[in-house]
Design an enzyme around this catalytic site. Structure first.
Site, short mmCIF file in Angstrom:
data_model
loop_
_atom_site.label_atom_id
_atom_site.label_comp_id
_atom_site.label_asym_id
_atom_site.label_seq_id
_atom_site.Cartn_x
_atom_site.Cartn_y
_atom_site.Cartn_z
N TYR A 56 25.95 -43.27 -1.33
CA TYR A 56 25.07 -42.24 -2.04
C TYR A 56 24.58 -41.08 -1.15
CZ TYR A 56 21.30 -40.05 -4.72
OH TYR A 56 20.22 -39.26 -5.07
N LYS A 101 25.40 -37.32 0.12
CA LYS A 101 24.36 -36.15 0.08
C LYS A 101 24.32 -35.66 1.50
CE LYS A 101 22.37 -36.87 -4.04
NZ LYS A 101 22.50 -35.66 -5.21
#
Length: 206
Positions: free
Chosen positions: A128, A132
């Site tokens: 994750y 990002k």
């Protein structure tokens, strides 16, 4: 008077942001690119500024003309659980946002503000956070994008349509988090979606 475009208007931050923009006298029109018709009762639009447009995000580049606004706000995002796979997650959280930034540049909008995450890092072990971070690097390296800025919230607080266990726990334990997370840890405190929306508005280039 300015015009704005919002992607991800139905999410927690997106909804809060659109309502802020609708009340801001500096804006005369707010275009929202959405997957399905908006629930109008969730938006306070006394001046009829809201212009929702239902699109196919898999063909986002076909809607380039809608990016001919002053400010573009991108609140797109999902979770691994909801996406169903890493590939599907990356499509939303990296590809869609990156394409939106490219279309912002192509249409020469004044600025692009999007939601990243605290801890975003292209070298992170967390998938994750790595996605990002890779997105941040990709957008900030884009030439001829006049102004781009990301907000990096921690866990989001607010009323969601779908239940998320970690955020539910964060809401219930918020006073403890506030007391313990000070100094360098302050950035990891859970934050209300409305505060994130306000930060996005404050980051815009006027």
């Amino acid at each position: 008077m300015k015009s704005a475009m919002v992607l991800g208007a139905t999410g927690l931050v997106g909804r809060a942001l659109v309502n802020l923009l609708l009340q801001d006298p500096r804006y005369q029109e707010i275009t929202c690119l959405v997957r399905k018709p908006l629930a109008r009762h969730q938006y306070n639009d006394p001046h009829n500024k809201l212009k929702p447009v239902v699109i196919d995000f898999n063909a986002l580049q076909d809607y380039q003309g809608y990016f001919s606004v002053n400010h573009v706000y991108c609140c797109l995002g999902t979770t691994l659980k909801r996406a169903g796979s890493k590939a599907a997650f990356r499509r939303v959280d990296f590809e869609y946002v990156h394409i939106a930034a490219q279309l912002t540049r192509a249409q020469r909008a004044d600025s692009f503000v999007w939601i990243s995450s605290v801890g975003a890092n292209a070298n992170s072990r967390s998938f994750y956070l790595r996605v990002k971070g890779e997105l941040e690097n990709a957008i900030m390296r884009m030439s001829q994008l006049p102004y781009a800025s990301a907000v990096r919230p921690s866990l989001l607080l607010g009323k969601r349509d779908d239940a998320r266990t970690l955020e539910d726990i964060a809401k219930k334990t918020a006073p403890v988090w506030q007391a313990l997370m000070k100094g360098p840890l302050k950035k990891y405190r859970p934050v209300h979606a409305t505060d994130v929306a306000r930060n996005m508005l404050a980051l815009q280039r006027w």
